[in-house]
Design a protein around this motif. Structure first.
Motif, mmCIF file in Angstrom:
data_model
loop_
_atom_site.group_PDB
_atom_site.id
_atom_site.type_symbol
_atom_site.label_atom_id
_atom_site.label_comp_id
_atom_site.label_asym_id
_atom_site.label_seq_id
_atom_site.Cartn_x
_atom_site.Cartn_y
_atom_site.Cartn_z
ATOM 1 N N VAL A 1 3.999 -6.174 10.640
ATOM 2 C CA VAL A 1 3.867 -4.791 10.184
ATOM 3 C C VAL A 1 5.244 -4.196 9.917
ATOM 4 C CG1 VAL A 1 3.044 -2.483 10.799
ATOM 5 C CG2 VAL A 1 1.698 -4.489 11.407
ATOM 6 N N LYS A 2 6.195 -4.493 10.790
ATOM 7 C CA LYS A 2 7.559 -3.997 10.586
ATOM 8 C C LYS A 2 8.168 -4.595 9.314
ATOM 9 C CE LYS A 2 8.413 -3.348 15.530
ATOM 10 N NZ LYS A 2 9.253 -3.714 16.696
ATOM 11 N N ALA A 3 7.883 -5.853 9.061
ATOM 12 C CA ALA A 3 8.389 -6.484 7.838
ATOM 13 C C ALA A 3 7.814 -5.799 6.598
ATOM 14 C CB ALA A 3 8.044 -7.970 7.835
ATOM 15 N N LEU A 4 6.538 -5.444 6.653
ATOM 16 C CA LEU A 4 5.919 -4.742 5.521
ATOM 17 C C LEU A 4 6.500 -3.339 5.374
ATOM 18 C CD1 LEU A 4 2.201 -5.844 5.966
ATOM 19 C CD2 LEU A 4 3.839 -6.663 4.278
ATOM 20 N N ASP A 5 6.831 -2.701 6.485
ATOM 21 C CA ASP A 5 7.487 -1.389 6.416
ATOM 22 C C ASP A 5 8.836 -1.499 5.708
ATOM 23 O OD1 ASP A 5 5.494 0.068 7.665
ATOM 24 O OD2 ASP A 5 6.291 -0.267 9.673
ATOM 25 N N HIS A 6 9.591 -2.534 6.031
ATOM 26 C CA HIS A 6 10.887 -2.747 5.375
ATOM 27 C C HIS A 6 10.701 -3.001 3.878
ATOM 28 C CE1 HIS A 6 12.656 -2.539 9.207
ATOM 29 N NE2 HIS A 6 12.466 -3.789 9.593
ATOM 30 N N ARG A 7 9.639 -3.719 3.537
ATOM 31 C CA ARG A 7 9.386 -3.989 2.119
ATOM 32 C C ARG A 7 9.071 -2.701 1.364
ATOM 33 N NH1 ARG A 7 5.185 -8.667 0.936
ATOM 34 N NH2 ARG A 7 6.787 -9.746 2.158
ATOM 35 N N VAL A 8 8.334 -1.805 1.991
ATOM 36 C CA VAL A 8 8.036 -0.509 1.372
ATOM 37 C C VAL A 8 9.318 0.297 1.201
ATOM 38 C CG1 VAL A 8 6.862 1.700 1.710
ATOM 39 C CG2 VAL A 8 5.658 -0.434 2.187
ATOM 40 N N ASP A 9 10.186 0.278 2.221
ATOM 41 C CA ASP A 9 11.458 1.004 2.125
ATOM 42 C C ASP A 9 12.326 0.460 0.996
ATOM 43 O OD1 ASP A 9 10.713 2.590 4.253
ATOM 44 O OD2 ASP A 9 11.732 1.354 5.751
ATOM 45 N N VAL A 10 12.355 -0.857 0.867
ATOM 46 C CA VAL A 10 13.135 -1.475 -0.216
ATOM 47 C C VAL A 10 12.590 -1.046 -1.568
ATOM 48 C CG1 VAL A 10 13.718 -3.656 -1.316
ATOM 49 C CG2 VAL A 10 13.900 -3.438 1.154
ATOM 50 N N ALA A 11 11.258 -1.003 -1.695
ATOM 51 C CA ALA A 11 10.644 -0.588 -2.962
ATOM 52 C C ALA A 11 10.989 0.862 -3.281
ATOM 53 C CB ALA A 11 9.128 -0.778 -2.892
ATOM 54 N N LYS A 12 11.018 1.719 -2.265
ATOM 55 C CA LYS A 12 11.395 3.115 -2.489
ATOM 56 C C LYS A 12 12.852 3.216 -2.952
ATOM 57 C CE LYS A 12 8.188 5.152 0.872
ATOM 58 N NZ LYS A 12 8.060 5.896 2.152
ATOM 59 N N GLU B 1 -0.276 -3.731 0.075
ATOM 60 C CA GLU B 1 -0.223 -4.908 0.943
ATOM 61 C C GLU B 1 -0.147 -4.492 2.410
ATOM 62 O OE1 GLU B 1 3.071 -7.211 -0.361
ATOM 63 O OE2 GLU B 1 1.965 -8.207 -1.982
ATOM 64 N N LYS B 2 0.615 -3.447 2.689
ATOM 65 C CA LYS B 2 0.708 -2.962 4.064
ATOM 66 C C LYS B 2 -0.625 -2.403 4.532
ATOM 67 C CE LYS B 2 2.854 0.564 6.953
ATOM 68 N NZ LYS B 2 3.774 1.726 7.016
ATOM 69 N N ASP B 3 -1.278 -1.586 3.696
ATOM 70 C CA ASP B 3 -2.571 -1.004 4.063
ATOM 71 C C ASP B 3 -3.617 -2.091 4.292
ATOM 72 O OD1 ASP B 3 -1.442 1.485 3.829
ATOM 73 O OD2 ASP B 3 -2.191 1.843 1.797
ATOM 74 N N GLU B 4 -3.592 -3.105 3.431
ATOM 75 C CA GLU B 4 -4.544 -4.209 3.581
ATOM 76 C C GLU B 4 -4.329 -4.945 4.894
ATOM 77 O OE1 GLU B 4 -5.921 -8.332 1.259
ATOM 78 O OE2 GLU B 4 -4.133 -7.232 0.639
ATOM 79 N N LEU C 1 -2.950 -3.780 7.634
ATOM 80 C CA LEU C 1 -3.305 -2.935 8.769
ATOM 81 C C LEU C 1 -4.808 -3.016 9.047
ATOM 82 C CD1 LEU C 1 -1.094 0.243 8.217
ATOM 83 C CD2 LEU C 1 -0.742 -1.633 9.831
ATOM 84 N N ILE C 2 -5.602 -3.091 7.982
ATOM 85 C CA ILE C 2 -7.053 -3.257 8.164
ATOM 86 C C ILE C 2 -7.356 -4.605 8.813
ATOM 87 C CG2 ILE C 2 -9.258 -3.462 6.956
ATOM 88 C CD1 ILE C 2 -8.173 -1.531 4.858
ATOM 89 N N THR C 3 -6.682 -5.649 8.307
ATOM 90 C CA THR C 3 -6.874 -6.989 8.877
ATOM 91 C C THR C 3 -6.450 -7.031 10.330
ATOM 92 O OG1 THR C 3 -6.500 -8.001 6.703
ATOM 93 C CG2 THR C 3 -6.269 -9.419 8.632
ATOM 94 N N LEU C 4 -5.319 -6.408 10.639
ATOM 95 C CA LEU C 4 -4.817 -6.401 12.012
ATOM 96 C C LEU C 4 -5.786 -5.678 12.940
ATOM 97 C CD1 LEU C 4 -2.527 -7.069 13.974
ATOM 98 C CD2 LEU C 4 -1.437 -4.911 13.330
ATOM 99 N N ALA C 5 -6.320 -4.553 12.495
ATOM 100 C CA ALA C 5 -7.282 -3.811 13.311
ATOM 101 C C ALA C 5 -8.517 -4.661 13.601
ATOM 102 C CB ALA C 5 -7.675 -2.517 12.605
ATOM 103 N N THR C 6 -8.971 -5.395 12.600
ATOM 104 C CA THR C 6 -10.142 -6.265 12.787
ATOM 105 C C THR C 6 -9.834 -7.381 13.781
ATOM 106 O OG1 THR C 6 -10.865 -5.809 10.518
ATOM 107 C CG2 THR C 6 -11.801 -7.739 11.605
ATOM 108 N N LEU C 7 -8.650 -7.959 13.693
ATOM 109 C CA LEU C 7 -8.257 -9.016 14.625
ATOM 110 C C LEU C 7 -8.189 -8.496 16.054
ATOM 111 C CD1 LEU C 7 -5.473 -10.880 12.600
ATOM 112 C CD2 LEU C 7 -7.761 -11.706 13.141
ATOM 113 N N VAL C 8 -7.641 -7.295 16.225
ATOM 114 C CA VAL C 8 -7.564 -6.710 17.563
ATOM 115 C C VAL C 8 -8.969 -6.496 18.124
ATOM 116 C CG1 VAL C 8 -6.872 -4.673 18.878
ATOM 117 C CG2 VAL C 8 -5.319 -5.628 17.174
ATOM 118 N N LYS C 9 -9.873 -5.988 17.307
ATOM 119 C CA LYS C 9 -11.256 -5.772 17.762
ATOM 120 C C LYS C 9 -11.900 -7.088 18.193
ATOM 121 C CE LYS C 9 -12.211 -1.673 14.934
ATOM 122 N NZ LYS C 9 -13.028 -1.109 13.838
#
Length: 237
Positions: A50-61, A140-143, A145-153
């Protein structure tokens, strides 16, 4: 009449047993949606991907900002400085052999502005491309996060299942131990056969082995869940 009553009572008792067992042996009451939400929030905050995806969003900005600033890249400013008190830049010799001095046409500082039309026309497309890259990174980050939530459940439910399985197996081990004590007591009094006593010992051994396996499965399920949340379950209140 008594026979019919007896059959009815037996059927009612038979139907009641599964309901009672279902009410006792279920993980549904143990599920806490509030605690599950905390686990998901912790996973989103701690999981490295998730942190890696956050960095990718920052780079895109940042790339959008760079693309906007790059509008000035096609323009180039140049200058030439020619002092007024310098010597003649060049001399020439005429046919008679006389040396003629020539003054420079320009004196002082001379500035020039140049730009590349082709490069300038590319800038809107580059900005548009940078914005699309930001949208892709965000999606990609939003997708994930949904996958991660499902895995946690899923791992949370598995963890609760392992707890319930261990409870059942512990009860089975206690029952097997109690049965062995009773059979041993009767065997020592000569009221039970050696074969039944041996079977009771084997049953207890098997139940204890199953209990150990259930404990291991519980620890594995706990480790799998903690892998996602990045913290100990005991620290999540």
């Amino acid at each position: 009449m008594n026979k019919i009553f007896t059959i009815a009572t037996f059927l009612l008792f038979t139907v009641s047993i599964p309901c009672f067992v279902l009410a006792q042996n279920t993980i549904i009451p143990d599920i806490s949606e509030t605690y599950l939400d905390k686990l998901i929030a912790t996973a989103k905050a701690n999981y490295p991907h998730v942190k890696a995806l956050d960095h990718r969003v920052d780079v895109a900005k940042n790339n959008i900002g760079k693309a906007k600033v790059a509008y000035f890249d096609p323009f180039t400013v140049s200058y030439v400085y020619q002092p007024n008190n310098t010597l003649n830049l060049y001399q020439s010799v005429d046919n008679s052999g006389s040396v003629n001095s020539h003054q420079s046409l320009f004196n002082g500082a001379q500035f020039g502005l140049f730009f590349s039309l082709g490069s300038l026309l590319q800038k809107p497309y580059q900005v548009k491309q940078a914005r699309k890259e930001l949208l892709v990174a965000t999606d990609e980050k939003d997708e994930y996060l949904i996958t991660l939530a499902t895995l946690v459940k899923k791992r949370y439910y598995t963890y609760l299942q392992r707890i319930a399985a261990l409870k059942l197996q512990s009860e089975a081990s206690i029952d097997a131990e109690t049965m062995l004590k009773n059979v041993r007591y009767k065997f020592e009094k000569g009221e039970e056969t050696l074969d039944n006593y041996t079977k009771a010992r084997i049953t207890l051994t098997q139940q204890n082995e199953s209990k150990i396996g259930a404990e291991a499965n519980l620890f594995l399920a706990k480790a799998d869940l903690e892998e996602l949340i990045g913290d100990k379950l005991e620290n999540i209140k």
